[in-house]
Design a protein around this motif. Structure first.
Motif, PDB file in Angstrom:
ATOM      1  N   MET A   1      10.943  70.740  22.844  1.00  0.00           N
ATOM      2  CA  MET A   1      11.668  69.500  22.615  1.00  0.00           C
ATOM      3  C   MET A   1      11.626  68.621  23.864  1.00  0.00           C
ATOM      4  SD  MET A   1      13.380  67.982  20.092  1.00  0.00           S
ATOM      5  CE  MET A   1      13.819  69.240  18.955  1.00  0.00           C
ATOM      6  N   GLU A   2      11.558  69.245  25.032  1.00  0.00           N
ATOM      7  CA  GLU A   2      11.551  68.479  26.282  1.00  0.00           C
ATOM      8  C   GLU A   2      10.295  67.626  26.432  1.00  0.00           C
ATOM      9  OE1 GLU A   2      12.114  71.916  26.418  1.00  0.00           O
ATOM     10  OE2 GLU A   2      14.278  71.718  26.459  1.00  0.00           O
ATOM     11  N   LEU A   3       9.253  67.948  25.664  1.00  0.00           N
ATOM     12  CA  LEU A   3       8.005  67.195  25.772  1.00  0.00           C
ATOM     13  C   LEU A   3       8.088  65.815  25.124  1.00  0.00           C
ATOM     14  CD1 LEU A   3       5.443  70.052  25.044  1.00  0.00           C
ATOM     15  CD2 LEU A   3       6.154  69.135  27.260  1.00  0.00           C
ATOM     16  N   LEU A   4       9.055  65.623  24.244  1.00  0.00           N
ATOM     17  CA  LEU A   4       9.217  64.317  23.586  1.00  0.00           C
ATOM     18  C   LEU A   4       9.918  63.344  24.529  1.00  0.00           C
ATOM     19  CD1 LEU A   4      10.508  65.290  20.020  1.00  0.00           C
ATOM     20  CD2 LEU A   4       8.240  64.494  20.636  1.00  0.00           C
ATOM     21  N   SER A   5       9.400  62.132  24.584  1.00  0.00           N
ATOM     22  CA  SER A   5      10.108  61.099  25.338  1.00  0.00           C
ATOM     23  C   SER A   5      11.373  60.735  24.567  1.00  0.00           C
ATOM     24  CB  SER A   5       9.221  59.865  25.498  1.00  0.00           C
ATOM     25  OG  SER A   5       9.026  59.237  24.230  1.00  0.00           O
ATOM     26  N   ASP A   6      12.299  60.091  25.234  1.00  0.00           N
ATOM     27  CA  ASP A   6      13.526  59.648  24.565  1.00  0.00           C
ATOM     28  C   ASP A   6      13.201  58.750  23.378  1.00  0.00           C
ATOM     29  OD1 ASP A   6      14.919  61.054  26.470  1.00  0.00           O
ATOM     30  OD2 ASP A   6      15.648  59.281  27.541  1.00  0.00           O
ATOM     31  N   GLU A   7      12.264  57.837  23.578  1.00  0.00           N
ATOM     32  CA  GLU A   7      11.900  56.898  22.520  1.00  0.00           C
ATOM     33  C   GLU A   7      11.292  57.621  21.317  1.00  0.00           C
ATOM     34  OE1 GLU A   7       9.224  52.887  21.753  1.00  0.00           O
ATOM     35  OE2 GLU A   7       9.227  53.806  23.738  1.00  0.00           O
ATOM     36  N   LEU A   8      10.415  58.574  21.583  1.00  0.00           N
ATOM     37  CA  LEU A   8       9.797  59.321  20.489  1.00  0.00           C
ATOM     38  C   LEU A   8      10.832  60.185  19.761  1.00  0.00           C
ATOM     39  CD1 LEU A   8       7.286  59.966  18.904  1.00  0.00           C
ATOM     40  CD2 LEU A   8       6.721  61.699  20.599  1.00  0.00           C
ATOM     41  N   LEU A   9      11.755  60.749  20.494  1.00  0.00           N
ATOM     42  CA  LEU A   9      12.827  61.534  19.878  1.00  0.00           C
ATOM     43  C   LEU A   9      13.654  60.663  18.942  1.00  0.00           C
ATOM     44  CD1 LEU A   9      14.492  64.123  19.591  1.00  0.00           C
ATOM     45  CD2 LEU A   9      15.725  63.441  21.684  1.00  0.00           C
ATOM     46  N   GLU A  10      14.030  59.472  19.395  1.00  0.00           N
ATOM     47  CA  GLU A  10      14.808  58.553  18.556  1.00  0.00           C
ATOM     48  C   GLU A  10      14.010  58.126  17.329  1.00  0.00           C
ATOM     49  OE1 GLU A  10      15.724  55.609  21.506  1.00  0.00           O
ATOM     50  OE2 GLU A  10      17.726  56.454  21.810  1.00  0.00           O
ATOM     51  N   ASP A  11      12.734  57.816  17.521  1.00  0.00           N
ATOM     52  CA  ASP A  11      11.885  57.415  16.393  1.00  0.00           C
ATOM     53  C   ASP A  11      11.746  58.552  15.381  1.00  0.00           C
ATOM     54  OD1 ASP A  11      11.536  54.953  17.571  1.00  0.00           O
ATOM     55  OD2 ASP A  11       9.486  55.367  18.273  1.00  0.00           O
ATOM     56  N   THR A  12      11.594  59.771  15.881  1.00  0.00           N
ATOM     57  CA  THR A  12      11.469  60.932  15.009  1.00  0.00           C
ATOM     58  C   THR A  12      12.756  61.146  14.222  1.00  0.00           C
ATOM     59  OG1 THR A  12       9.917  61.934  16.555  1.00  0.00           O
ATOM     60  CG2 THR A  12      10.965  63.407  14.947  1.00  0.00           C
ATOM     61  N   TYR A  13      13.879  61.002  14.888  1.00  0.00           N
ATOM     62  CA  TYR A  13      15.178  61.142  14.220  1.00  0.00           C
ATOM     63  C   TYR A  13      15.311  60.120  13.091  1.00  0.00           C
ATOM     64  CZ  TYR A  13      20.194  60.797  13.435  1.00  0.00           C
ATOM     65  OH  TYR A  13      21.432  60.724  12.846  1.00  0.00           O
ATOM     66  N   GLU A  32      19.628  67.432  20.235  1.00  0.00           N
ATOM     67  CA  GLU A  32      18.854  67.086  21.426  1.00  0.00           C
ATOM     68  C   GLU A  32      19.191  65.679  21.903  1.00  0.00           C
ATOM     69  OE1 GLU A  32      16.197  67.347  24.630  1.00  0.00           O
ATOM     70  OE2 GLU A  32      17.224  68.866  23.433  1.00  0.00           O
ATOM     71  N   MET A  33      19.388  64.758  20.978  1.00  0.00           N
ATOM     72  CA  MET A  33      19.762  63.398  21.365  1.00  0.00           C
ATOM     73  C   MET A  33      21.126  63.388  22.043  1.00  0.00           C
ATOM     74  SD  MET A  33      18.342  61.281  18.095  1.00  0.00           S
ATOM     75  CE  MET A  33      18.996  59.723  18.663  1.00  0.00           C
ATOM     76  N   LYS A  34      22.052  64.157  21.521  1.00  0.00           N
ATOM     77  CA  LYS A  34      23.374  64.233  22.154  1.00  0.00           C
ATOM     78  C   LYS A  34      23.268  64.868  23.537  1.00  0.00           C
ATOM     79  CE  LYS A  34      26.290  64.106  18.104  1.00  0.00           C
ATOM     80  NZ  LYS A  34      27.309  64.783  17.294  1.00  0.00           N
ATOM     81  N   ARG A  35      22.412  65.900  23.661  1.00  0.00           N
ATOM     82  CA  ARG A  35      22.219  66.541  24.964  1.00  0.00           C
ATOM     83  C   ARG A  35      21.708  65.540  25.997  1.00  0.00           C
ATOM     84  NH1 ARG A  35      18.639  68.726  28.292  1.00  0.00           N
ATOM     85  NH2 ARG A  35      16.823  68.165  27.071  1.00  0.00           N
ATOM     86  N   ARG A  36      20.826  64.666  25.536  1.00  0.00           N
ATOM     87  CA  ARG A  36      20.260  63.637  26.422  1.00  0.00           C
ATOM     88  C   ARG A  36      21.150  62.401  26.513  1.00  0.00           C
ATOM     89  NH1 ARG A  36      13.786  63.244  25.147  1.00  0.00           N
ATOM     90  NH2 ARG A  36      13.415  65.462  24.785  1.00  0.00           N
TER      91      ARG A  36
END
Length: 47
Positions: A1-13, A32-36
């Motif tokens: 999960m750490e390999l995803l950028s913040d932007e990619l994580l949000e887009d994936t969500y 993961e979004m809450k963790r970040r």
């Protein structure tokens, strides 16, 4: 999960919500979004 950028994580969500993917997958992304401390996408709307 750490390999995803913040932007990619949000887009994936957002895509997971849009395509009505498994709740467990969406919950994993949300945790993961809450963790970040990413909140700009309204992630708190998913329970």
């Amino acid at each position: 999960m750490e390999l995803l950028s913040d932007e990619l994580l949000e887009d994936t969500y957002l895509a997971a919500i849009q395509y009505n993917l498994e709740d467990d997958f969406i919950r994993m992304l949300l945790l993961e979004m809450k963790r970040r401390q990413l909140t700009k996408t309204g992630a708190s709307n998913f329970n």
